[in-house]
Design a protein around this motif. Sequence first.
Motif, PDB file in Angstrom:
ATOM      1  N   VAL A  41       0.979  -1.172   0.119  1.00  0.00           N
ATOM      2  CA  VAL A  41      -0.022   0.080  -0.140  1.00  0.00           C
ATOM      3  C   VAL A  41       0.909   1.225   0.023  1.00  0.00           C
ATOM      4  N   LYS A  42       1.924   1.242   0.699  1.00  0.00           N
ATOM      5  CA  LYS A  42       2.745   2.330   0.823  1.00  0.00           C
ATOM      6  C   LYS A  42       3.433   2.832  -0.617  1.00  0.00           C
ATOM      7  N   GLN A  43       3.718   1.721  -1.496  1.00  0.00           N
ATOM      8  CA  GLN A  43       4.312   2.066  -2.698  1.00  0.00           C
ATOM      9  C   GLN A  43       3.107   2.722  -3.535  1.00  0.00           C
ATOM     10  N   ARG A  44       1.931   2.498  -3.500  1.00  0.00           N
ATOM     11  CA  ARG A  44       0.870   3.304  -4.260  1.00  0.00           C
ATOM     12  C   ARG A  44       0.328   4.585  -3.618  1.00  0.00           C
ATOM     13  N   HIS A  45       0.448   4.444  -2.253  1.00  0.00           N
ATOM     14  CA  HIS A  45      -0.099   5.577  -1.605  1.00  0.00           C
ATOM     15  C   HIS A  45       0.802   5.951  -0.444  1.00  0.00           C
ATOM     16  N   PRO A  46       1.969   6.673  -0.712  1.00  0.00           N
ATOM     17  CA  PRO A  46       2.824   6.719   0.421  1.00  0.00           C
ATOM     18  C   PRO A  46       2.457   7.394   1.493  1.00  0.00           C
ATOM     19  N   ASP A  48       4.939   8.312   5.696  1.00  0.00           N
ATOM     20  CA  ASP A  48       5.882   7.851   6.573  1.00  0.00           C
ATOM     21  C   ASP A  48       5.431   7.081   7.946  1.00  0.00           C
ATOM     22  N   ILE A  49       6.262   6.195   8.141  1.00  0.00           N
ATOM     23  CA  ILE A  49       5.701   5.526   9.629  1.00  0.00           C
ATOM     24  C   ILE A  49       6.575   6.234  10.567  1.00  0.00           C
ATOM     25  N   VAL A  50       6.017   6.715  11.402  1.00  0.00           N
ATOM     26  CA  VAL A  50       6.870   7.574  12.656  1.00  0.00           C
ATOM     27  C   VAL A  50       6.878   6.497  13.638  1.00  0.00           C
ATOM     28  N   TRP A  63       1.367   7.854  11.684  1.00  0.00           N
ATOM     29  CA  TRP A  63       1.749   8.093  10.214  1.00  0.00           C
ATOM     30  C   TRP A  63       2.000   9.666   9.793  1.00  0.00           C
ATOM     31  N   THR A  64       2.950   9.926   8.973  1.00  0.00           N
ATOM     32  CA  THR A  64       2.772  11.344   8.496  1.00  0.00           C
ATOM     33  C   THR A  64       2.398  11.164   6.971  1.00  0.00           C
ATOM     34  N   LEU A  65       1.562  11.803   6.680  1.00  0.00           N
ATOM     35  CA  LEU A  65       0.976  11.766   5.342  1.00  0.00           C
ATOM     36  C   LEU A  65       1.743  12.858   4.452  1.00  0.00           C
ATOM     37  N   PRO A  66       1.505  12.792   2.940  1.00  0.00           N
ATOM     38  CA  PRO A  66       2.364  13.297   2.174  1.00  0.00           C
ATOM     39  C   PRO A  66       1.741  14.928   2.023  1.00  0.00           C
TER      40      PRO A  66
END
Length: 175
Positions: A41-46, A48-50, A63-66
Amino acid sequence: MEYRRIRQAGGTYFFTVNLAERSSTLLVDRVDDLRHAVRTVKQRHPFDIVAWVVLPDHLHAIWTLPDGDGDCATRWMLIKARFSRSIPKGERIRASRRRKGERGIWQRRFWERLMTDESDLRSHVDYVHINPVKHGHVVRASDWPYSSIHRYIGLGLMPLDWAAKVDQAVSGGEG
């Protein structure tokens, strides 16, 4: 009833996500399937895992979203669906879920909180990492293998014995 979520583009969120069957150990039994679902999922919808911790029946994540993206719900839906597809059918499914063609693995909803400042974030990172100790799975947080605490320790941000129950750690876990 429509459930409304806070959507802040580029925001940092704390999540709690539960299995439907709270006595299950499915998340740690199938942690590699969960990791694969998250990576995919991170590959298509990035994002960051804090911080992250996986417990037998629930998980906590930060998470921090783009920038420009505030959609947590789609990411969780995709992670839960991908993980569920990796699990052989056989779980108990309520009639309401069966009518909708749903599995019975996850609770439908998840809980989220938008982080307000650095202090709020730090306290939630600590909460994530202390959770295995809080639930009695380990004596010290670093003993739990399914936690981002290992990254924090490796970066020198937390000591190895952070959040150890001193009386139990010293006496070998007895008492």
